[in-house]
Write an enzyme that holds these catalytic residues in place. Structure first.
Site, PDB file in Angstrom:
ATOM      1  N   TYR A  63      47.302  31.989  52.393  1.00  0.00           N
ATOM      2  CA  TYR A  63      47.662  32.134  50.976  1.00  0.00           C
ATOM      3  C   TYR A  63      48.867  31.250  50.701  1.00  0.00           C
ATOM      4  CZ  TYR A  63      44.831  36.470  50.778  1.00  0.00           C
ATOM      5  OH  TYR A  63      43.825  37.404  50.816  1.00  0.00           O
ATOM      6  N   GLY A 217      38.696  43.269  39.827  1.00  0.00           N
ATOM      7  CA  GLY A 217      37.624  42.300  39.648  1.00  0.00           C
ATOM      8  C   GLY A 217      38.067  40.874  39.926  1.00  0.00           C
ATOM      9  N   GLY A 218      39.290  40.713  40.433  1.00  0.00           N
ATOM     10  CA  GLY A 218      39.828  39.374  40.634  1.00  0.00           C
ATOM     11  C   GLY A 218      40.473  38.869  39.343  1.00  0.00           C
TER      12      GLY A 218
HETATM   13  N1  LIG Z   1      39.821  39.812  52.163  1.00  0.00           N
HETATM   14  C1  LIG Z   1      39.475  38.960  51.238  1.00  0.00           C
HETATM   15  O1  LIG Z   1      38.541  38.192  51.378  1.00  0.00           O
HETATM   16  C2  LIG Z   1      40.243  38.915  49.954  1.00  0.00           C
HETATM   17  C3  LIG Z   1      39.770  38.156  48.871  1.00  0.00           C
HETATM   18  C4  LIG Z   1      40.509  38.174  47.683  1.00  0.00           C
HETATM   19  C5  LIG Z   1      41.687  38.913  47.596  1.00  0.00           C
HETATM   20  N2  LIG Z   1      42.122  39.616  48.676  1.00  0.00           N
HETATM   21  C6  LIG Z   1      43.328  40.463  48.611  1.00  0.00           C
HETATM   22  O2  LIG Z   1      43.191  41.314  47.494  1.00  0.00           O
HETATM   23  C7  LIG Z   1      44.367  41.243  46.684  1.00  0.00           C
HETATM   24  C8  LIG Z   1      44.001  41.501  45.241  1.00  0.00           C
HETATM   25  O3  LIG Z   1      43.088  40.529  44.790  1.00  0.00           O
HETATM   26  P1  LIG Z   1      43.378  39.588  43.547  1.00  0.00           P
HETATM   27  O4  LIG Z   1      44.832  39.521  43.267  1.00  0.00           O
HETATM   28  O5  LIG Z   1      42.678  38.303  43.777  1.00  0.00           O
HETATM   29  O6  LIG Z   1      42.584  40.305  42.367  1.00  0.00           O
HETATM   30  P2  LIG Z   1      42.887  41.585  41.447  1.00  0.00           P
HETATM   31  O7  LIG Z   1      43.992  42.385  41.988  1.00  0.00           O
HETATM   32  O8  LIG Z   1      41.570  42.195  41.234  1.00  0.00           O
HETATM   33  O9  LIG Z   1      43.318  40.878  40.089  1.00  0.00           O
HETATM   34  C9  LIG Z   1      44.472  40.099  40.032  1.00  0.00           C
HETATM   35  C10 LIG Z   1      44.433  39.348  38.710  1.00  0.00           C
HETATM   36  O10 LIG Z   1      44.530  40.284  37.651  1.00  0.00           O
HETATM   37  C11 LIG Z   1      45.696  40.035  36.867  1.00  0.00           C
HETATM   38  N3  LIG Z   1      46.330  41.351  36.640  1.00  0.00           N
HETATM   39  C12 LIG Z   1      46.903  42.160  37.561  1.00  0.00           C
HETATM   40  N4  LIG Z   1      47.322  43.301  36.989  1.00  0.00           N
HETATM   41  C13 LIG Z   1      47.009  43.218  35.678  1.00  0.00           C
HETATM   42  C14 LIG Z   1      47.178  44.085  34.579  1.00  0.00           C
HETATM   43  N5  LIG Z   1      47.755  45.263  34.710  1.00  0.00           N
HETATM   44  N6  LIG Z   1      46.733  43.669  33.361  1.00  0.00           N
HETATM   45  C15 LIG Z   1      46.143  42.467  33.204  1.00  0.00           C
HETATM   46  N7  LIG Z   1      45.951  41.605  34.225  1.00  0.00           N
HETATM   47  C16 LIG Z   1      46.379  41.969  35.456  1.00  0.00           C
HETATM   48  C17 LIG Z   1      46.565  39.112  37.662  1.00  0.00           C
HETATM   49  O11 LIG Z   1      47.199  38.206  36.795  1.00  0.00           O
HETATM   50  P3  LIG Z   1      48.780  38.364  36.454  1.00  0.00           P
HETATM   51  O12 LIG Z   1      49.518  37.690  37.533  1.00  0.00           O
HETATM   52  O13 LIG Z   1      48.884  37.702  35.121  1.00  0.00           O
HETATM   53  O14 LIG Z   1      49.072  39.843  36.367  1.00  0.00           O
HETATM   54  C18 LIG Z   1      45.547  38.370  38.532  1.00  0.00           C
HETATM   55  O15 LIG Z   1      45.021  37.261  37.841  1.00  0.00           O
HETATM   56  C19 LIG Z   1      44.904  39.827  46.963  1.00  0.00           C
HETATM   57  O16 LIG Z   1      46.261  39.724  46.670  1.00  0.00           O
HETATM   58  C20 LIG Z   1      44.617  39.678  48.429  1.00  0.00           C
HETATM   59  O17 LIG Z   1      45.676  40.288  49.152  1.00  0.00           O
HETATM   60  C21 LIG Z   1      41.415  39.632  49.841  1.00  0.00           C
END
Ligand SMILES: NC(=O)c1ccc[n+]([C@@H]2O[C@H](COP(=O)([O-])OP(=O)(O)OC[C@H]3O[C@@H](n4cnc5c(N)ncnc54)[C@H](OP(=O)(O)O)[C@@H]3O)[C@@H](O)[C@H]2O)c1
Length: 286
Positions: A63, A217-218
């Site tokens: 990352y 949902g990402g």
């Molecule tokens: N193992 C794997 O293959 C894998 C793959 C993907 C991710 N991950 C892990 O999963 C974690 C979470 O995934 P993710 O960050 O990609 O997706 P997520 O948590 O589903 O969504 C994050 C996205 O949503 C926005 N967001 C967050 N809180 C919000 C809120 N309260 N209201 C509106 N928008 C909001 C963020 O933008 P803002 O910054 O604008 O809030 C960001 O664009 C990652 O950090 C990583 O550690 C693992």
């Protein structure tokens, strides 16, 4: 002001001995495509997350983009680390010079990746290391035993406390468990992506943590607000909060790790820890 902390989500004993609040934090967005575009912003979000009771942070050595790297942000923000902080990392994908992983580490490369994580995080052992399998498509289809056995050896040597697997199907989870205890599974799962229930059921039965990645949902634009909006209105909450509360209500072993670079979204997401969905809400959300 009465601010909810992550403790309101309840706790889980990772690997039977590392106590974490169920609502955690994913650090990927601090380095890759998130709204925190500076080192200072990423550090501020991490420090605030810990102030809000988050003690399970998910990261990975891959990352990183430009001068923003999740491990280094975590170290700058939080080292010396609080005793109760659990940092989970993942090995497997190889960057090969780019930003998006394009290759998979061979078994003989895994030790070097774990040592790199130790060095960059500034730790003498890692709390939880996942073998992250495959690309971004559906899980499954390849044996993982040879690679998982390397991590099991590193665990025996004391470099790793607990092992996990990520992006796996039921057969791969069973294969890993035949080699060494699995403390956590990290798979793609959220309110509108629920096809992994067989793996979740195994985790529940065996006391394994299930860490749903992409818990929003990402990106909330990818989850169906219409289906969440009514429930959100009844609770005076946001749709993002309801998506997180749904994950917490779905099983006692789920540990959501929402990612954000925004202090406001962080507070909002931690606020979901206190929302208790009713049976009616859960039926409506499907
Ligand atoms: N193992 C794997 O293959 C894998 C793959 C993907 C991710 N991950 C892990 O999963 C974690 C979470 O995934 P993710 O960050 O990609 O997706 P997520 O948590 O589903 O969504 C994050 C996205 O949503 C926005 N967001 C967050 N809180 C919000 C809120 N309260 N209201 C509106 N928008 C909001 C963020 O933008 P803002 O910054 O604008 O809030 C960001 O664009 C990652 O950090 C990583 O550690 C693992």
């Amino acid at each position: 002001m009465d601010t909810t902390t992550a403790a309101a989500s309840g706790h889980f004993l990772l690997g039977g001995d590392l106590r974490v609040n169920r609502l955690g934090f994913g650090a990927m967005r601090l380095a890759l495509g998130g709204s925190a575009r500076t080192r200072e912003a990423g550090v501020a979000v991490l420090r605030r997350a810990v102030e809000l009771g988050v003690n399970h942070i998910d990261t990975a050595g891959f990352y990183g983009f430009g001068d923003l790297h999740a491990h280094e942000l975590i170290r700058e923000a939080l080292s010396p680390y609080p005793d109760d902080l659990v940092i989970a990392t993942k090995v497997g994908p190889l960057l090969e010079g780019g930003v998006v992983p394009t290759g998979q580490a061979r078994p003989d490369q895994l030790r070097g990746l774990v040592e790199d994580d130790l060095r960059r995080l500034g730790r003498d052992h890692l709390d939880l290391v996942y073998l992250r399998v495959g690309g971004m498509g559906p899980a499954g289809g390849e044996p993982i035993g040879e690679r998982f056995a390397v991590l099991a050896e590193l665990r025996r040597e004391g470099l790793i406390r607990h092992l996990g697997v990520s992006n796996v199907d039921a057969a791969q989870l069973a294969e890993a468990r035949s080699i060494a205890p699995v403390a956590a599974v990290q798979n793609h799962f959220h309110v509108h992506h629920t096809g992994d229930r067989d793996v979740l059921a195994t985790c529940e039965r065996e006391g394994i943590a299930y860490v749903p990645y992409f818990p929003l949902g990402g990106g909330p634009q990818r989850i169906d607000h219409a289906r969440l909006a009514d429930v959100a209105a009844r609770h005076g909450a946001t749709t993002a909060q309801i998506a997180l509360a749904w994950l917490l209500a779905t099983s006692p072993v789920t540990l959501p790790i929402p990612g954000t670079g925004s202090l406001d979204h962080l507070t909002e997401n931690v606020g979901a820890a206190a929302i208790r969905l009713t049976d009616g809400d859960l039926a409506e959300l499907g």
